[in-house]
Design a protein around this motif. Sequence first.
Motif, mmCIF file in Angstrom:
data_model
loop_
_atom_site.group_PDB
_atom_site.id
_atom_site.type_symbol
_atom_site.label_atom_id
_atom_site.label_comp_id
_atom_site.label_asym_id
_atom_site.label_seq_id
_atom_site.Cartn_x
_atom_site.Cartn_y
_atom_site.Cartn_z
ATOM 1 N N HIS A 150 0.831 -1.214 0.000
ATOM 2 C CA HIS A 150 0.000 0.000 0.000
ATOM 3 C C HIS A 150 0.862 1.258 0.000
ATOM 4 C CE1 HIS A 150 -3.759 -2.070 0.041
ATOM 5 N NE2 HIS A 150 -3.457 -2.743 1.143
ATOM 6 N N VAL A 151 2.022 1.198 0.673
ATOM 7 C CA VAL A 151 2.961 2.338 0.633
ATOM 8 C C VAL A 151 3.352 2.609 -0.818
ATOM 9 C CG1 VAL A 151 5.322 3.084 1.196
ATOM 10 C CG2 VAL A 151 3.882 2.048 2.973
ATOM 11 N N LEU A 152 3.716 1.551 -1.544
ATOM 12 C CA LEU A 152 4.117 1.687 -2.951
ATOM 13 C C LEU A 152 2.976 2.259 -3.796
ATOM 14 C CD1 LEU A 152 6.381 0.718 -5.158
ATOM 15 C CD2 LEU A 152 4.732 -1.093 -5.575
ATOM 16 N N LEU A 153 1.775 1.681 -3.642
ATOM 17 C CA LEU A 153 0.631 2.104 -4.462
ATOM 18 C C LEU A 153 0.284 3.568 -4.214
ATOM 19 C CD1 LEU A 153 -1.688 -1.042 -4.060
ATOM 20 C CD2 LEU A 153 -0.343 -0.423 -6.076
ATOM 21 N N GLU A 154 0.284 3.958 -2.933
ATOM 22 C CA GLU A 154 -0.124 5.327 -2.593
ATOM 23 C C GLU A 154 0.953 6.349 -2.962
ATOM 24 O OE1 GLU A 154 -1.375 5.002 1.510
ATOM 25 O OE2 GLU A 154 -2.777 3.400 0.905
ATOM 26 N N ARG A 155 2.199 5.987 -2.708
ATOM 27 C CA ARG A 155 3.297 6.932 -2.977
ATOM 28 C C ARG A 155 3.393 7.275 -4.461
ATOM 29 N NH1 ARG A 155 8.435 5.235 0.036
ATOM 30 N NH2 ARG A 155 7.126 5.995 1.723
ATOM 31 N N TYR A 156 3.169 6.281 -5.311
ATOM 32 C CA TYR A 156 3.355 6.505 -6.746
ATOM 33 C C TYR A 156 2.045 6.499 -7.524
ATOM 34 C CZ TYR A 156 8.134 5.793 -5.304
ATOM 35 O OH TYR A 156 9.335 5.903 -4.653
ATOM 36 N N ASN A 157 0.947 6.509 -6.768
ATOM 37 C CA ASN A 157 -0.377 6.624 -7.389
ATOM 38 C C ASN A 157 -0.609 5.510 -8.418
ATOM 39 O OD1 ASN A 157 -2.866 7.808 -7.609
ATOM 40 N ND2 ASN A 157 -2.230 9.297 -9.154
ATOM 41 N N LEU A 158 -0.407 4.278 -7.979
ATOM 42 C CA LEU A 158 -0.553 3.116 -8.857
ATOM 43 C C LEU A 158 -1.808 2.334 -8.505
ATOM 44 C CD1 LEU A 158 3.103 1.692 -8.570
ATOM 45 C CD2 LEU A 158 2.260 3.473 -10.100
ATOM 46 N N LEU A 159 -2.265 1.522 -9.456
ATOM 47 C CA LEU A 159 -3.346 0.568 -9.193
ATOM 48 C C LEU A 159 -2.765 -0.839 -9.285
ATOM 49 C CD1 LEU A 159 -6.180 2.110 -11.419
ATOM 50 C CD2 LEU A 159 -5.979 2.243 -8.926
ATOM 51 N N ALA A 160 -3.131 -1.678 -8.309
ATOM 52 C CA ALA A 160 -2.603 -3.049 -8.285
ATOM 53 C C ALA A 160 -2.947 -3.790 -9.576
ATOM 54 C CB ALA A 160 -3.141 -3.801 -7.073
ATOM 55 N N ASP A 161 -4.163 -3.596 -10.082
ATOM 56 C CA ASP A 161 -4.573 -4.380 -11.250
ATOM 57 C C ASP A 161 -3.972 -3.870 -12.563
ATOM 58 O OD1 ASP A 161 -6.142 -2.165 -11.598
ATOM 59 O OD2 ASP A 161 -8.062 -3.215 -11.493
ATOM 60 N N GLU A 162 -3.161 -2.811 -12.478
ATOM 61 C CA GLU A 162 -2.391 -2.362 -13.650
ATOM 62 C C GLU A 162 -0.902 -2.697 -13.488
ATOM 63 O OE1 GLU A 162 -5.078 1.560 -14.881
ATOM 64 O OE2 GLU A 162 -3.163 1.866 -13.858
ATOM 65 N N SER A 163 -0.595 -3.554 -12.492
ATOM 66 C CA SER A 163 0.800 -3.772 -12.112
ATOM 67 C C SER A 163 1.167 -5.250 -12.062
ATOM 68 C CB SER A 163 1.057 -3.165 -10.720
ATOM 69 O OG SER A 163 0.623 -1.814 -10.680
ATOM 70 N N VAL A 164 2.386 -5.547 -12.523
ATOM 71 C CA VAL A 164 2.963 -6.884 -12.381
ATOM 72 C C VAL A 164 3.984 -6.828 -11.253
ATOM 73 C CG1 VAL A 164 4.370 -8.688 -13.463
ATOM 74 C CG2 VAL A 164 2.736 -7.413 -14.827
ATOM 75 N N PHE A 165 3.927 -7.806 -10.347
ATOM 76 C CA PHE A 165 4.873 -7.875 -9.233
ATOM 77 C C PHE A 165 5.721 -9.138 -9.400
ATOM 78 C CE2 PHE A 165 5.805 -9.545 -4.930
ATOM 79 C CZ PHE A 165 6.677 -8.557 -4.519
ATOM 80 N N ILE A 166 7.056 -8.959 -9.355
ATOM 81 C CA ILE A 166 8.000 -10.061 -9.584
ATOM 82 C C ILE A 166 8.797 -10.310 -8.306
ATOM 83 C CG2 ILE A 166 9.951 -10.848 -10.995
ATOM 84 C CD1 ILE A 166 9.068 -8.659 -13.076
ATOM 85 N N ASP A 167 8.771 -11.549 -7.803
ATOM 86 C CA ASP A 167 9.445 -11.881 -6.539
ATOM 87 C C ASP A 167 9.819 -13.358 -6.571
ATOM 88 O OD1 ASP A 167 9.945 -12.301 -3.612
ATOM 89 O OD2 ASP A 167 9.013 -10.346 -3.379
#
Length: 204
Positions: A150-167
């Motif tokens: 949530h820190v990442l999403l809010e800080r950079y104004n992103l939406l989870a469903d527009e994002s790929v997360f690699i781990d």
Amino acid sequence: MKIKNIIFDFGGVLMDWDPRYFFKDYFNDDEKMEYFLEHIAQSEWNEEQDRGRSLAEGTEIQVKKFPEWEKELRAYYDNWTVMLKSDIPQNVDILRRLEKTEYQLFGLTNWSEETFPYALENYDFFRIFNGKIVVSGTEKLIKPDPKIWHVLLERYNLLADESVFIDDNPRNIEMARSLGFTTIKINPDTNLEQELSDLGIKIH
């Protein structure tokens, strides 16, 4: 939903870090080394430094618990840079090629605030992120706690469903998926370019 953002974990994805790179020669005894890493300097202990506890405090806590291992415990962070063996070239190559595309690139890493600057200074590919990196030790939050996403999403104004997360960590992948991210789980033999291509992300 169209993918706009690609978020990278670092350890195991872009960086090859393993305490064995130092302790293998230090102990010259694999059984003793594995005992030490599993029971004395275990990953749960190291994670507290990634969560923001200072290296000095973490070391003193463990030395108090295991005084007979004091020398080895003090060697852990004194030799941390040896444990950071190298980048993972095939994945860094993908990152460099993604820089030339329209996708926004971000980092989300469990990493001590004290040791991360060394990686930043010594591996030039980190500049590709233009500072858009969320570091657990700075935020005092650690994956898989959903709050760090949530820190990442809010800080950079992103939406989870527009994002790929690699781990590379299955717990982190599971949590990211539950938060609405598209995910790629990295193993040593993962073809990242193919995985991205399967999601419709073409790299030139």
